[in-house]
Scaffold this motif. Structure first.
Motif, PDB file in Angstrom:
ATOM      1  N   GLN A  99     -25.216   5.683  10.208  1.00  0.00           N
ATOM      2  CA  GLN A  99     -26.210   5.176   9.278  1.00  0.00           C
ATOM      3  C   GLN A  99     -25.649   3.947   8.583  1.00  0.00           C
ATOM      4  O   GLN A  99     -24.510   3.954   8.110  1.00  0.00           O
ATOM      5  N   LEU A 100     -26.471   2.876   8.506  1.00  0.00           N
ATOM      6  CA  LEU A 100     -25.994   1.598   7.983  1.00  0.00           C
ATOM      7  C   LEU A 100     -26.925   1.077   6.900  1.00  0.00           C
ATOM      8  O   LEU A 100     -28.119   1.376   6.893  1.00  0.00           O
ATOM      9  N   ASP A 101     -26.372   0.296   5.984  1.00  0.00           N
ATOM     10  CA  ASP A 101     -27.190  -0.397   4.985  1.00  0.00           C
ATOM     11  C   ASP A 101     -27.555  -1.802   5.436  1.00  0.00           C
ATOM     12  O   ASP A 101     -28.611  -2.322   5.081  1.00  0.00           O
ATOM     13  N   THR A 102     -26.684  -2.420   6.200  1.00  0.00           N
ATOM     14  CA  THR A 102     -26.917  -3.760   6.722  1.00  0.00           C
ATOM     15  C   THR A 102     -26.482  -3.789   8.177  1.00  0.00           C
ATOM     16  O   THR A 102     -25.478  -3.174   8.543  1.00  0.00           O
ATOM     17  N   PHE A 103     -27.258  -4.508   8.988  1.00  0.00           N
ATOM     18  CA  PHE A 103     -26.908  -4.575  10.403  1.00  0.00           C
ATOM     19  C   PHE A 103     -27.177  -5.977  10.912  1.00  0.00           C
ATOM     20  O   PHE A 103     -28.205  -6.567  10.607  1.00  0.00           O
ATOM     21  N   GLY A 104     -26.238  -6.540  11.683  1.00  0.00           N
ATOM     22  CA  GLY A 104     -26.390  -7.916  12.128  1.00  0.00           C
ATOM     23  C   GLY A 104     -25.853  -8.207  13.505  1.00  0.00           C
ATOM     24  O   GLY A 104     -25.488  -9.344  13.792  1.00  0.00           O
ATOM     25  N   ILE A 105     -25.774  -7.204  14.374  1.00  0.00           N
ATOM     26  CA  ILE A 105     -25.256  -7.416  15.725  1.00  0.00           C
ATOM     27  C   ILE A 105     -26.440  -7.558  16.678  1.00  0.00           C
ATOM     28  O   ILE A 105     -27.065  -6.577  17.067  1.00  0.00           O
ATOM     29  N   GLY A 106     -26.776  -8.793  17.029  1.00  0.00           N
ATOM     30  CA  GLY A 106     -27.914  -9.054  17.896  1.00  0.00           C
ATOM     31  C   GLY A 106     -27.791  -8.352  19.237  1.00  0.00           C
ATOM     32  O   GLY A 106     -26.716  -8.296  19.826  1.00  0.00           O
ATOM     33  N   GLY A 107     -28.890  -7.788  19.711  1.00  0.00           N
ATOM     34  CA  GLY A 107     -28.913  -7.114  20.998  1.00  0.00           C
ATOM     35  C   GLY A 107     -28.689  -5.622  20.926  1.00  0.00           C
ATOM     36  O   GLY A 107     -28.937  -4.908  21.909  1.00  0.00           O
ATOM     37  N   GLU A 108     -28.214  -5.124  19.794  1.00  0.00           N
ATOM     38  CA  GLU A 108     -27.989  -3.679  19.657  1.00  0.00           C
ATOM     39  C   GLU A 108     -29.286  -2.970  19.296  1.00  0.00           C
ATOM     40  O   GLU A 108     -30.160  -3.518  18.632  1.00  0.00           O
ATOM     41  N   GLU A 109     -29.402  -1.714  19.704  1.00  0.00           N
ATOM     42  CA  GLU A 109     -30.592  -0.926  19.424  1.00  0.00           C
ATOM     43  C   GLU A 109     -30.404  -0.145  18.131  1.00  0.00           C
ATOM     44  O   GLU A 109     -29.330   0.419  17.880  1.00  0.00           O
ATOM     45  N   ILE A 110     -31.461  -0.144  17.324  1.00  0.00           N
ATOM     46  CA  ILE A 110     -31.451   0.566  16.048  1.00  0.00           C
ATOM     47  C   ILE A 110     -32.745   1.357  15.933  1.00  0.00           C
ATOM     48  O   ILE A 110     -33.712   1.109  16.660  1.00  0.00           O
ATOM     49  N   SER A 111     -32.768   2.313  15.005  1.00  0.00           N
ATOM     50  CA  SER A 111     -34.009   3.027  14.720  1.00  0.00           C
ATOM     51  C   SER A 111     -34.293   2.959  13.227  1.00  0.00           C
ATOM     52  O   SER A 111     -33.382   2.975  12.396  1.00  0.00           O
ATOM     53  N   LEU A 112     -35.577   2.868  12.906  1.00  0.00           N
ATOM     54  CA  LEU A 112     -36.048   2.802  11.527  1.00  0.00           C
ATOM     55  C   LEU A 112     -37.230   3.736  11.388  1.00  0.00           C
ATOM     56  O   LEU A 112     -38.020   3.895  12.323  1.00  0.00           O
ATOM     57  N   GLN A 113     -37.376   4.338  10.211  1.00  0.00           N
ATOM     58  CA  GLN A 113     -38.546   5.158   9.986  1.00  0.00           C
ATOM     59  C   GLN A 113     -39.762   4.260   9.814  1.00  0.00           C
ATOM     60  O   GLN A 113     -39.767   3.347   8.986  1.00  0.00           O
ATOM     61  N   ALA A 114     -40.802   4.511  10.576  1.00  0.00           N
ATOM     62  CA  ALA A 114     -41.973   3.645  10.600  1.00  0.00           C
ATOM     63  C   ALA A 114     -42.961   4.027   9.501  1.00  0.00           C
ATOM     64  O   ALA A 114     -43.409   5.175   9.457  1.00  0.00           O
TER      65      ALA A 114
END
Length: 415
Positions: A381-396
């Motif tokens: 679990q992250l507060d900030t993410f900035g690695i282009g091309g990586e897959e993430i999930s967010l609650q919609a």
């Protein structure tokens, strides 16, 4: 053309790559245009090899859309046979039409591949009805008008050509300062020939004047506080005039941008799709929405824009300095999700939990507060993410469809 007989034009979007093509279809294009690795005028776009072109055509047809192939170089004799082979392959896999410029190419393709529809490129600089009728006699089904055509001249041409001859015009994007793009600057300054698909966009550079007897003394020609770009035309934006183009007899509205990003394609295609749908509903609804639609277009990368030659010569012939946009592309949805579910995205640009974002969909733009970010590869679990091309999930917070895009505000943007 009387209003009662005017038909909603086709919306034609750029497809310089498979990702851009998928984006155009998702956001409402009726047709797309793209090139192979040879014979088109955008050699530095992603373009399509034989296998990917076949996939592109199938994808378009699955979406009930059309695929037009650019074969619009000015061809030398030693290129004609290869171009014919490319056209035969295009017809075999179901390409809906080829876009061509060269008169010799038109004649060669009519003889060798008579079943393939031909659209005459804007590179042919068609500005009169005699030329359009000549192309019709040669078997071409559509003319893509020179950008120098005014609305009045479009109406007149429409009245002077056969009913079955279609007219297409550009409505949005970059415009060459040379006559419909037949530019010599790139070849002279860089050795990259625009008419062979290798334009270096030399017109976008900043120039100064040097007098022959004063070598080394560079004199700027100022138009505003940013200097001048004397070889560079303003971008084109005809959003407020689509109903007039429709009534003038235009069959297809074309968006420029095969070398631009999928985010640009999404924003511009969606805005024009909404405009055409509103025209179908009522002219009043369309005109009421124009200010909002014009603001939405500023969310994609753009330069200063105007209406080009639609109402006569442009007031300012150049000075379109710099690119601006008010939103930044953050992430692309990889799958569908209902509100409250975890939505899967691939990251494009850095953002943080709690940041105010917007979800761009093919039925509108929706506010999105970025919640906790989960990195799919590790589950952390992250507060900030900035690695282009990586897959993430967010609650919609709302429904998400594959192909939707997340964007955020660009700080200190200029418009």
């Amino acid at each position: 053309m009387p209003q009662s007989t005017a038909r909603i034009p086709e919306l034609l979007a750029p497809a310089g790559s498979m990702q851009q093509l998928e984006t155009a279809l998702h956001f409402g294009a009726d047709a797309v245009y793209g090139g192979m690795t040879q014979y088109g005028l955008r050699a530095f776009a992603g373009n399509f090899d034989a296998e990917s072109l076949k996939k592109a055509v199938s994808l378009c047809h699955a979406h009930h859309a059309k695929m037009y192939l650019t074969l619009n170089i000015f061809a030398f004799d030693d290129q004609i046979e290869g171009l014919i082979q490319a056209a035969r392959y295009a017809k075999e896999i179901g390409v809906d039409a080829a876009i061509v410029s060269d008169l010799g190419v038109i004649c060669a393709l009519r003889e060798a591949v008579p079943e393939l529809k031909l659209h005459v490129s804007t590179q042919a600089s068609t500005v009169n009805s005699r030329a359009a009728r000549m192309y019709h006699q040669l078997g071409c089904s559509r003319v893509i008008l020179a950008r120098e055509m005014s609305l009045e001249r479009i109406r007149h041409m429409r009245s002077m050509i056969p009913d079955e001859m279609e007219l297409e015009t550009f409505v949005h994007g970059a415009a060459c300062v040379a006559w419909s793009g037949r530019c010599l600057l790139s070849a002279e300054l860089t050795g990259r020939n625009a008419n062979q698909g290798a334009c270096a966009q030399s017109c976008r550079w900043k120039y100064a004047v040097m007098e022959e007897k004063r070598p080394g003394e560079y004199m700027p020609v100022y138009e505003d506080n940013h200097g001048t770009y004397i070889f560079s035309a303003h971008d084109l934006n005809l959003m407020p005039y689509l109903d007039q183009l429709m009534e003038a007899g235009i069959s297809s509205l074309k968006i420029e941008g095969r070398m631009k990003t999928e985010y640009y394609t999404a924003v511009v295609t969606a805005a024009y799709r909404r405009a055409l749908d509103l025209i179908r509903e009522s002219r009043e609804a369309y005109h009421a929405a124009i200010p909002e639609l014009m603001l939405e277009l500023e969310n994609a990368s753009h330069r200063i824009s105007d209406s080009g030659f639609l109402f006569g010569n442009p007031i300012q012939p150049g000075g379109a300095e710099g690119f601006h946009q008010s939103r930044e592309y953050k992430a692309l949805a990889l799958s569908d999700a209902r509100a409250g579910e975890q939505a899967l995205f691939v990251l494009k640009n850095r953002f943080s939990a709690g940041e105010d974002l917007e979800l761009v969909t093919n039925h509108g733009v929706f506010a999105w507060k970025a919640s906790t970010i989960h990195r799919m590869r590790t589950g952390e679990q992250l507060d900030t993410f900035g690695i282009g091309g990586e897959e993430i999930s967010l609650q919609a917070p709302c429904e998400v469809q594959r192909g939707d895009m997340l964007r955020g505000v660009v700080r200190n943007h200029r418009t």
